[in-house]
Design an enzyme around this catalytic site. Sequence first.
Site, PDB file in Angstrom:
ATOM      1  N   LYS A   1      28.826  65.928  36.926  1.00 34.85           N
ATOM      2  CA  LYS A   1      29.689  67.085  37.121  1.00 34.85           C
ATOM      3  C   LYS A   1      28.874  68.304  37.536  1.00 34.85           C
ATOM      4  CE  LYS A   1      29.734  68.617  32.279  1.00 34.85           C
ATOM      5  NZ  LYS A   1      29.128  69.935  32.503  1.00 34.85           N
TER       6      LYS A   1
ATOM      7  N   LYS B   1      27.531  69.870  27.661  1.00 32.39           N
ATOM      8  CA  LYS B   1      26.534  70.050  28.697  1.00 32.39           C
ATOM      9  C   LYS B   1      26.829  71.336  29.472  1.00 32.39           C
ATOM     10  CE  LYS B   1      24.236  66.190  28.008  1.00 32.39           C
ATOM     11  NZ  LYS B   1      24.805  65.899  26.690  1.00 32.39           N
ATOM     12  N   ASP B   2      25.782  71.897  30.076  1.00 32.86           N
ATOM     13  CA  ASP B   2      25.900  73.173  30.766  1.00 32.86           C
ATOM     14  C   ASP B   2      26.932  73.129  31.882  1.00 32.86           C
ATOM     15  OD1 ASP B   2      23.027  72.884  29.660  1.00 32.86           O
ATOM     16  OD2 ASP B   2      23.243  75.034  29.980  1.00 32.86           O
ATOM     17  N   ASN B   3      27.504  74.294  32.152  1.00 36.16           N
ATOM     18  CA  ASN B   3      28.500  74.435  33.201  1.00 36.16           C
ATOM     19  C   ASN B   3      27.831  74.666  34.558  1.00 36.16           C
ATOM     20  OD1 ASN B   3      30.827  74.899  34.640  1.00 36.16           O
ATOM     21  ND2 ASN B   3      31.188  76.946  33.812  1.00 36.16           N
TER      22      ASN B   3
END
Length: 340
Positions: free
Chosen positions: A49, A78-80
Amino acid sequence: MNPIKPPRLHGESLGAVRFKSRPEDFQVEERLGFEPSGDGEHCLVWVEKSERNTNDVATLIAKKLGLRKRLVSHCGMKDNHAITRQWFSIHLPGQPSPTQDDLADDGIRILNVTRNLRKLHRGSHDGNRFLIRLRECEFSESEAAARWQQISDRGVPNYFGPQRFGRDGGNVDQARRFMSGELDVRDRPLRGILISAARSFIFNACVAQRVEQGNWDTPLDGEVFGFTNNRSLVIPGNYRGDEAERVRQKQLELTSPLWGQGDLLSRDQVKRLEQSVVERHPEIIEGLASFNLQQERRVMRLCPEASRLEWEDSRTLVLRFDLPKGTYATSVLRELADWN
């Protein structure tokens, strides 16, 4: 000493860099630590993603399959603003697995679909693999190589990263007001955020004190030892006599408190040191004890594994390394450079 911006171990940063200016500059790949069984009630989906957060992807999967969101789980957030690859599990007893086309959407790519006997829970993975690109580096290749060698050899303090504390540390200020009764917080997710920030603040303060004293990786009387890959502890009275050597060999780690109710697990010199730190923050330690949290411990040393350093050009540095779950890549990077 500021636990939100705690002291560095390896000296001042080498200089400024641009970090996370593009999603591809921060890549995270989840490592499960086991091979999916290939059959079972749970469908495992390996998702890449970008510019999408973990909860949004879980919601999207549930919506596309017409399921309740609680049937979709994952190992952690998880990080954006990054490219991340992580597993989601979908409870589909007696039902076929979705295809990659069934789950396709903007900002996500389905890399694999398989089955497993068990669902994924928070923290059921081993760790994460990072690829980090630092642009416009204001230091030389030789300086970076020397500092990275120090980091690889000795590790870094396992601080909670600044993202745990909110903008300018605002979560800690709110937590103080909440725990002193000045602020009424009824929203459960926000309460959890504030409690986590306060607990992390106390941990960082204890580690920072030992970094300043120069004994953060040197056993003192009354240590509680732990392990990087599990939550087992070796408490005073259960030593076998070779703890100092095992710490030196990175087989065993020193720990600091994750505050809760009850007495500290440490003893003697370490207990006195930790008490001297936490007594500066009475409203936080009293508040944490009131939420039925137990005294726990977290290891103080973070050692990047399988690390590599390479230059794409004279001012662009790429770092690759693995970290255990629940740790922060920023705690490694801050020993090398500064960024906005």
